[in-house]
Design a protein around this motif. Structure first.
Motif, PDB file in Angstrom:
ATOM      1  N   THR A 159       0.820  -1.178   0.087  1.00  0.00           N
ATOM      2  CA  THR A 159       0.171  -0.113  -0.026  1.00  0.00           C
ATOM      3  C   THR A 159       0.756   1.178  -0.010  1.00  0.00           C
ATOM      4  OG1 THR A 159      -0.081   0.000   2.210  1.00  0.00           O
ATOM      5  CG2 THR A 159      -1.901  -1.219   1.167  1.00  0.00           C
ATOM      6  N   LEU A 195      -5.606   1.854   4.331  1.00  0.00           N
ATOM      7  CA  LEU A 195      -6.554   0.563   4.943  1.00  0.00           C
ATOM      8  C   LEU A 195      -7.466   0.056   4.062  1.00  0.00           C
ATOM      9  CD1 LEU A 195      -7.563   2.678   8.217  1.00  0.00           C
ATOM     10  CD2 LEU A 195      -5.689   1.041   7.743  1.00  0.00           C
ATOM     11  N   ILE A 196      -8.135   0.681   2.834  1.00  0.00           N
ATOM     12  CA  ILE A 196      -8.932   0.182   1.868  1.00  0.00           C
ATOM     13  C   ILE A 196      -8.248  -0.835   0.978  1.00  0.00           C
ATOM     14  CG2 ILE A 196     -10.334   0.745   0.115  1.00  0.00           C
ATOM     15  CD1 ILE A 196     -11.191   3.432   1.510  1.00  0.00           C
ATOM     16  N   LYS A 212      -5.336  -2.188   1.790  1.00  0.00           N
ATOM     17  CA  LYS A 212      -4.768  -3.618   2.548  1.00  0.00           C
ATOM     18  C   LYS A 212      -6.117  -4.389   2.514  1.00  0.00           C
ATOM     19  CE  LYS A 212      -2.918  -5.187   6.717  1.00  0.00           C
ATOM     20  NZ  LYS A 212      -2.487  -4.817   7.953  1.00  0.00           N
ATOM     21  N   ARG A 213      -7.213  -3.886   2.771  1.00  0.00           N
ATOM     22  CA  ARG A 213      -8.563  -4.813   3.063  1.00  0.00           C
ATOM     23  C   ARG A 213      -8.751  -5.402   1.879  1.00  0.00           C
ATOM     24  NH1 ARG A 213     -12.411  -3.832   6.786  1.00  0.00           N
ATOM     25  NH2 ARG A 213     -14.365  -5.344   6.424  1.00  0.00           N
ATOM     26  N   THR A 214      -8.964  -4.879   0.753  1.00  0.00           N
ATOM     27  CA  THR A 214      -9.355  -5.150  -0.638  1.00  0.00           C
ATOM     28  C   THR A 214      -8.292  -5.808  -1.450  1.00  0.00           C
ATOM     29  OG1 THR A 214      -9.289  -2.839  -1.645  1.00  0.00           O
ATOM     30  CG2 THR A 214     -11.069  -3.508  -0.365  1.00  0.00           C
ATOM     31  N   ASP A 221     -13.374   3.344   9.990  1.00  0.00           N
ATOM     32  CA  ASP A 221     -13.529   1.882  10.086  1.00  0.00           C
ATOM     33  C   ASP A 221     -14.957   1.624   9.186  1.00  0.00           C
ATOM     34  OD1 ASP A 221     -14.917   3.512  12.219  1.00  0.00           O
ATOM     35  OD2 ASP A 221     -15.497   1.661  13.110  1.00  0.00           O
ATOM     36  N   VAL A 256     -14.026   1.688   5.499  1.00  0.00           N
ATOM     37  CA  VAL A 256     -13.460   0.828   4.975  1.00  0.00           C
ATOM     38  C   VAL A 256     -14.391  -0.454   4.996  1.00  0.00           C
ATOM     39  CG1 VAL A 256     -11.563  -1.031   5.522  1.00  0.00           C
ATOM     40  CG2 VAL A 256     -11.300   1.588   5.901  1.00  0.00           C
ATOM     41  N   ASP A 257     -14.956  -0.805   5.954  1.00  0.00           N
ATOM     42  CA  ASP A 257     -16.069  -1.792   5.865  1.00  0.00           C
ATOM     43  C   ASP A 257     -17.172  -1.687   4.765  1.00  0.00           C
ATOM     44  OD1 ASP A 257     -15.080  -2.852   8.189  1.00  0.00           O
ATOM     45  OD2 ASP A 257     -16.566  -2.192   9.482  1.00  0.00           O
ATOM     46  N   ALA A 281     -15.306  -2.230   1.165  1.00  0.00           N
ATOM     47  CA  ALA A 281     -14.930  -3.566   0.983  1.00  0.00           C
ATOM     48  C   ALA A 281     -15.967  -4.484   0.735  1.00  0.00           C
ATOM     49  CB  ALA A 281     -14.256  -3.995   2.046  1.00  0.00           C
ATOM     50  N   ARG A 282     -17.451  -4.103   1.389  1.00  0.00           N
ATOM     51  CA  ARG A 282     -18.459  -4.996   1.102  1.00  0.00           C
ATOM     52  C   ARG A 282     -19.064  -4.657  -0.452  1.00  0.00           C
ATOM     53  NH1 ARG A 282     -23.730  -4.883   0.492  1.00  0.00           N
ATOM     54  NH2 ARG A 282     -23.719  -2.708   0.293  1.00  0.00           N
ATOM     55  N   ASN A 293     -16.382  -6.114  -3.028  1.00  0.00           N
ATOM     56  CA  ASN A 293     -16.648  -7.626  -3.141  1.00  0.00           C
ATOM     57  C   ASN A 293     -17.870  -8.000  -3.870  1.00  0.00           C
ATOM     58  OD1 ASN A 293     -14.054  -8.183  -1.863  1.00  0.00           O
ATOM     59  ND2 ASN A 293     -15.100  -8.048   0.081  1.00  0.00           N
TER      60      ASN A 293
END
Length: 297
Positions: free
Chosen positions: A23, A68-69, A71-73, A259, A262-263, A266-267, A270
């Protein structure tokens, strides 16, 4: 250990973590449609998440949440400075929201990141992601609105003319800075932008999340707050999307509740894989007047 040394050690650890996580940002400048545009990329997979800033904000506003986005995705995450913001050169032309979208689309195309897009828009960026998805629907897989502008919401807080008047007054000063000139350029066209957006309803067939700030605006009549939020409720109704209230967050929601952002990004990222947006029909919710496949939430 001295504070300066501690700060340097912390910065080094963050840089090392970003590099390990893939990232670490890469800053690029492109000549695009009459100006030099600064973009910040967090490299990842072939799919891309575009972060659209609010009015008067640039790439830096996403500096905390973008990695953060990413890394998460695992996606490539892109933020950027619009003309006159941050490190992007300004323009003296009359502001046109279509030109704004054409400029970022051209830049993404040059970087080969104009396909398989999840669009995230904060505040004024909500207008931009909605227009982008209408103009390039086949490239868009999902949208996340972050306490975003809506036509109904701007009408609900007194209208674009009232909003523009205050911003013009604040920035129309002798010898304005590049930042002020950019704000003036956008604000003087805000009424025209609002009327233009009436022609481009929310898109269908892809996942949508609408995040609303949960904190009451200070010194603001309840009717004005409800007028703003009514636009978000309408956006959810029109798209069949997901409504999220970020408790404790103000308008700078991505700062107050990263948070939640980011959640939800990611949702949507996906859920949207392989989808393509379909332009909406003015006045009709998704699923009305076309096939049932218009709703994807």
């Amino acid at each position: 250990m001295k504070p300066l040394v501690l700060a340097l050690v912390a910065a080094s650890l963050v840089a090392a973590w970003q590099a390990e996580a893939g990232t670490a940002p890469k800053d690029v400048k492109l000549a695009v449609r009459g100006t030099k545009m600064h973009l910040r990329l967090y490299p990842g997979s072939g799919r891309t998440i575009l972060l659209e800033s609010g009015s008067g904000l640039g790439a830096d506003t996403w500096n905390d949440v973008a990695p953060l986005i990413a890394k998460r995705t695992g996606a490539t995450v892109v933020s950027y400075d619009r003309a006159g913001m941050g490190s992007s050169e300004g323009l003296d032309t009359v502001y046109d929201v279509h030109d704004e979208i054409s400029r970022i689309h051209t830049a993404l195309h040059a970087l080969k990141h104009d396909r398989s897009l999840t669009l995230v828009g904060h505040s004024y960026g909500g207008y931009l992601i909605q227009l982008y998805a209408n103009l390039y629907p086949g490239d868009v897989e999902g949208l996340v609105y972050v306490d975003a502008n809506t036509v109904k919401g701007i009408d609900g807080i007194g209208g674009a003319e009232t909003l523009a008047a205050g911003r013009i007054k604040a920035n129309d000063v002798p010898d304005p800075t590049p930042y002020q000139r950019s704000n003036l350029r956008l604000s003087r066209a805000l009424v025209a932008t609002q009327e233009m957006m009436r022609r481009y309803p929310p898109v269908c067939a892809v996942p949508v999340t609408v995040i609303t700030a949960g904190k009451q605006w200070p010194d603001t009549p309840a009717a004005v707050v409800e007028g703003w939020r009514s636009g978000h409720a309408e956006l959810v109704r029109m798209t069949g999307g997901r409504a999220v209230v970020a408790d404790g967050a103000g308008h700078m929601l991505h700062k107050d509740r990263p948070d939640t952002v980011v959640d939800e990004v990611a949702r949507v990222f996906n859920a949207g894989a392989g989808r393509a947006a379909m332009p909406g029909i003015v006045g009709l919710p998704c699923g009305k007047g076309r096939s049932d496949d218009e709703t994807a939430n």
